[in-house]
Design an enzyme around this catalytic site. Structure first.
Site, PDB file in Angstrom:
ATOM      1  N   CYS A 218      -3.509   7.944   3.920  1.00 31.55           N
ATOM      2  CA  CYS A 218      -3.199   7.447   2.575  1.00 31.55           C
ATOM      3  C   CYS A 218      -4.376   7.680   1.630  1.00 31.55           C
ATOM      4  O   CYS A 218      -4.204   7.728   0.420  1.00 31.55           O
ATOM      5  CB  CYS A 218      -2.832   5.971   2.639  1.00 31.55           C
TER       6      CYS A 218
ATOM      7  N   GLU B  27       0.896  -1.171   0.000  1.00 30.91           N
ATOM      8  CA  GLU B  27       0.000   0.000   0.000  1.00 30.91           C
ATOM      9  C   GLU B  27       0.921   1.204   0.000  1.00 30.91           C
ATOM     10  O   GLU B  27       1.603   1.453   0.996  1.00 30.91           O
ATOM     11  CB  GLU B  27      -0.859   0.049   1.268  1.00 30.91           C
TER      12      GLU B  27
HETATM   13  P1  NAP Z   1       8.575   4.699   4.630  1.00 30.22           P
HETATM   14  O1  NAP Z   1       9.853   5.418   4.851  1.00 30.22           O
HETATM   15  O2  NAP Z   1       8.439   3.891   3.395  1.00 30.22           O
HETATM   16  O3  NAP Z   1       8.347   3.815   5.928  1.00 30.22           O
HETATM   17  C1  NAP Z   1       7.252   2.953   6.046  1.00 30.22           C
HETATM   18  C2  NAP Z   1       7.639   1.775   6.921  1.00 30.22           C
HETATM   19  O4  NAP Z   1       8.691   1.062   6.290  1.00 30.22           O
HETATM   20  C3  NAP Z   1       8.155   2.165   8.304  1.00 30.22           C
HETATM   21  O5  NAP Z   1       7.740   1.204   9.240  1.00 30.22           O
HETATM   22  C4  NAP Z   1       9.654   2.108   8.125  1.00 30.22           C
HETATM   23  O6  NAP Z   1      10.345   1.850   9.313  1.00 30.22           O
HETATM   24  C5  NAP Z   1       9.775   0.919   7.201  1.00 30.22           C
HETATM   25  N1  NAP Z   1      11.013   0.901   6.456  1.00 30.22           N
HETATM   26  C6  NAP Z   1      11.602   1.920   5.815  1.00 30.22           C
HETATM   27  N2  NAP Z   1      12.742   1.492   5.245  1.00 30.22           N
HETATM   28  C7  NAP Z   1      12.846   0.172   5.542  1.00 30.22           C
HETATM   29  C8  NAP Z   1      13.816  -0.818   5.255  1.00 30.22           C
HETATM   30  N3  NAP Z   1      14.895  -0.539   4.541  1.00 30.22           N
HETATM   31  N4  NAP Z   1      13.627  -2.062   5.736  1.00 30.22           N
HETATM   32  C9  NAP Z   1      12.531  -2.372   6.472  1.00 30.22           C
HETATM   33  N5  NAP Z   1      11.586  -1.460   6.785  1.00 30.22           N
HETATM   34  C10 NAP Z   1      11.741  -0.209   6.321  1.00 30.22           C
HETATM   35  O7  NAP Z   1       7.354   5.657   4.619  1.00 30.22           O
HETATM   36  P2  NAP Z   1       6.905   6.758   5.680  1.00 30.22           P
HETATM   37  O8  NAP Z   1       8.048   7.584   6.127  1.00 30.22           O
HETATM   38  O9  NAP Z   1       6.100   6.106   6.726  1.00 30.22           O
HETATM   39  O10 NAP Z   1       5.974   7.634   4.760  1.00 30.22           O
HETATM   40  C11 NAP Z   1       6.547   8.298   3.676  1.00 30.22           C
HETATM   41  C12 NAP Z   1       5.526   8.462   2.591  1.00 30.22           C
HETATM   42  O11 NAP Z   1       4.809   7.246   2.342  1.00 30.22           O
HETATM   43  C13 NAP Z   1       4.461   9.448   2.930  1.00 30.22           C
HETATM   44  O12 NAP Z   1       4.922  10.750   2.796  1.00 30.22           O
HETATM   45  C14 NAP Z   1       3.394   9.027   1.956  1.00 30.22           C
HETATM   46  O13 NAP Z   1       3.636   9.566   0.687  1.00 30.22           O
HETATM   47  C15 NAP Z   1       3.513   7.528   1.881  1.00 30.22           C
HETATM   48  N6  NAP Z   1       2.525   6.839   2.736  1.00 30.22           N
HETATM   49  C16 NAP Z   1       1.584   6.076   2.171  1.00 30.22           C
HETATM   50  C17 NAP Z   1       0.668   5.431   2.968  1.00 30.22           C
HETATM   51  C18 NAP Z   1      -0.390   4.528   2.399  1.00 30.22           C
HETATM   52  O14 NAP Z   1      -1.117   3.870   3.146  1.00 30.22           O
HETATM   53  N7  NAP Z   1      -0.573   4.424   1.115  1.00 30.22           N
HETATM   54  C19 NAP Z   1       0.701   5.575   4.340  1.00 30.22           C
HETATM   55  C20 NAP Z   1       1.688   6.358   4.893  1.00 30.22           C
HETATM   56  C21 NAP Z   1       2.622   6.954   4.083  1.00 30.22           C
HETATM   57  P3  NAP Z   1      11.089   3.004  10.130  1.00 30.22           P
HETATM   58  O15 NAP Z   1      10.025   3.946  10.553  1.00 30.22           O
HETATM   59  O16 NAP Z   1      11.697   2.262  11.261  1.00 30.22           O
HETATM   60  O17 NAP Z   1      12.065   3.622   9.200  1.00 30.22           O
END
Ligand code: NAP
Length: 514
Positions: free
Chosen positions: A295, A256
């Site tokens: 989201c 997602e």
């Molecule tokens: P993200 O950086 O992709 O992180 C999401 C999850 O993935 C967090 O639990 C993060 O853990 C984990 N993660 C990141 N890098 C990882 C890796 N290398 N290995 C394992 N796990 C990893 O996203 P975000 O900072 O939460 O949000 C950024 C953007 O995502 C938002 O600005 C938005 O555009 C989008 N978003 C979309 C949805 C949706 O439902 N469609 C929801 C929220 C956000 P850590 O926190 O420990 O780094």
């Protein structure tokens, strides 16, 4: 300051070093620390497969429903503590905190009831089956059985309670144990949630484990029966899909990701009508609820060219009464963004849209209410106007905050083409009472959307807002939205099950499969 630990192998375990510091995003005060350094995450996956899986699979679907019911009751009893954690660490107002926490409880409760309705069976059989050769005795069935792996859930920062619960409810009902990892920055609510369930003694051994902090080497140990469900940014999702263990062992993956959710105001809707009022009310809610960090929040609003001034004026009027500031105050309707990184991303996103020609049509004046000067990760509700709706960046870059862009369209077909430029979204919504326009919009938008919400005069005061995800309807979307699908009642279970064709003597199979 609280120290958060991970719940692994049936015990609370602390990582090495100070680790990450979690903040109150309204005041920038530190509220907790957490570390997963040195924790045995491969062992957590083994524990899930060897302890949690067999225990859950021995339970019938109705018994798993009872488990979810017990989890629901435990969380209901600690609802206030969960809401407080959300306000303290996610910067949510009480209303936004309830949206997350009650969403979690409601989804668990929904799947509890679904489990009870599925009855005393451990296998789901699809339909009646069919005769597959010339012999009437030789029969084919499709059965759905729990996979023998772990469900690894990696969640986003914006719904620490609901994100955990909506994924866990479905996996547990399917009979698959969960290893869940909230986003580090807002992990406090997820921690309190799991702590509540552990303290209540409702969780079978190995059924739910919590990784509180970085994922470490967790994903390196995924195996062929495991499922990985991820919510977050498109870039991280794409990286996860390409991981060697995922591609080489055919780990099931559900993503997602980013979504430029769109709204189309139908060509027939006039200012002041009930359908118009619903459009304006929902636009204001979707921009400001959870500070736009949903989201499913609306990012692009397409209106008939001749209505753009009236639409901007009406939405701006609605936004003008939204006070923003310290989320614990009763007079505050919108809190800060969840982290310093979020603030940087949203400010940069607005700048990109402005560079592409968008103009600020409305931005709430003044400083955040009740916050020390210069503190907190605040962005006021912001409405942009873009007169050339074909500009690429507005369809490509999700600004994950209280920001939406209003654009004009000429014909219904143009509106459909503009929505499609987002290359796939979680939800598109349509406000119209014109059947012809609706049919063209529905057929045009559905292939690009996980969900289409239609609001019209007769349901204007009953329809849900587009951003609300209900457990009975699927959540997910094609293309940029990740190509995933979650929830949707019993449909959601399929991700955690193996569908197997079983061929044999009809009478014998009927006896075994019930
Ligand atoms: P993200 O950086 O992709 O992180 C999401 C999850 O993935 C967090 O639990 C993060 O853990 C984990 N993660 C990141 N890098 C990882 C890796 N290398 N290995 C394992 N796990 C990893 O996203 P975000 O900072 O939460 O949000 C950024 C953007 O995502 C938002 O600005 C938005 O555009 C989008 N978003 C979309 C949805 C949706 O439902 N469609 C929801 C929220 C956000 P850590 O926190 O420990 O780094």
């Amino acid at each position: 300051m609280i120290r958060l630990r991970s719940f692994l192998g049936g015990e609370w375990r602390d990582g090495e070093g100070e680790g990450a510091v979690l903040e109150d995003p309204a005041t920038e005060a530190s509220v907790a620390t957490t570390s997963t350094k040195g924790l045995d995450l491969a062992g957590a996956l083994r524990f899930a497969r060897e302890e949690g899986g067999p225990t859950l699979r021995a339970m019938t679907l109705a018994e798993r429903g009872k488990l979810l019911d017990a989890m629901t009751s435990a969380l209901q009893a600690k609802r206030e503590a969960l809401i407080d954690a959300s306000i303290a660490n996610a910067g949510t107002t009480r209303s936004d905190a309830k949206f997350d926490v009650d969403g979690a409880i409601g989804t668990l409760s929904y799947y509890a009831k679904l489990g009870l309705s599925l009855g005393d069976r451990r296998v789901r059989v699809e339909g009646e089956g069919e005769q597959i050769t010339r012999s009437k005795r030789f029969w084919g069935h499709h059965v759905c059985v729990p996979r023998h792996g772990a469900a690894v859930h990696i969640n986003a920062f914006n719904f620490p309670a609901w994100g955990l619960a909506e994924k866990a409810a479905v996996a547990l009902l399917a009979g698959v144990p969960v290893v869940t990892k909230p986003a580090t920055s807002t992990a406090l609510t997820a921690y309190v949630l799991v702590e509540t369930l552990v303290d209540a003694g409702v969780l079978p051994k190995g059924s739910l484990q919590l990784v509180c902090g970085g994922a470490g080497d967790l994903l390196d140990h995924l195996g062929p029966q495991d499922c990985l469900a991820f919510t977050g940014s498109g870039d991280t999702g794409a990286w996860m899909r390409a991981l060697a263990p995922v591609t080489q062992r055919s780990v099931r993956v559900n993503v997602e990701a980013d979504s430029l959710n769109a709204v189309v105001l139908g060509p027939d809707v006039r200012p002041g009508s009930d359908t118009w009022q619903a459009f304006v009310r929902d636009a204001v809610r979707e921009i400001t609820q959870k500070t736009g960090q949903k989201c499913t929040a609306t990012r692009r609003i397409f209106v008939p060219r001749e209505q753009i001034d009236a639409a901007l004026e009406a939405i701006a009027e609605g936004l003008s009464v939204i006070s923003f500031g310290l989320p614990s105050r009763d007079d505050v309707r919108m809190g800060p963004l969840a982290s310093a990184q979020q603030l940087r991303d949203v400010q940069e996103g607005i700048t990109r849209l402005e560079a592409a020609g968008a103009k600020v049509a409305f931005r709430k004046d003044g400083a955040p209410v009740g916050v020390p000067v210069g503190k907190g990760y605040f962005v006021p509700p912001t409405l942009l106007r873009l007169d050339d709706p074909h500009v690429g960046v507005v369809h490509e870059h999700e600004v994950f905050g209280p920001v939406s862009t209003v654009m004009p369209y000429g014909t219904v077909d143009e509106a459909v083409a503009l929505v499609a430029k987002g290359e796939g979204g979680l939800v598109a919504s349509v406000y119209t009472d014109d059947r012809d326009a609706l049919e063209r919009l529905l057929l045009g938008l559905a292939p690009w959307s996980g969900r289409v919400l239609v609001s019209s005069e007769k349901v204007a005061d009953q329809a849900i807002s587009p951003g609300l995800v209900l457990p009975s309807c699927v959540h997910g979307g094609p293309g940029r939205a990740g190509g995933g699908e979650e929830l949707g009642g019993v449909r959601g279970l399929a991700f955690y099950e193996q569908r197997t064709a079983v061929q044999g003597d009809r009478a014998l199979l009927d006896r075994v499969l019930g």
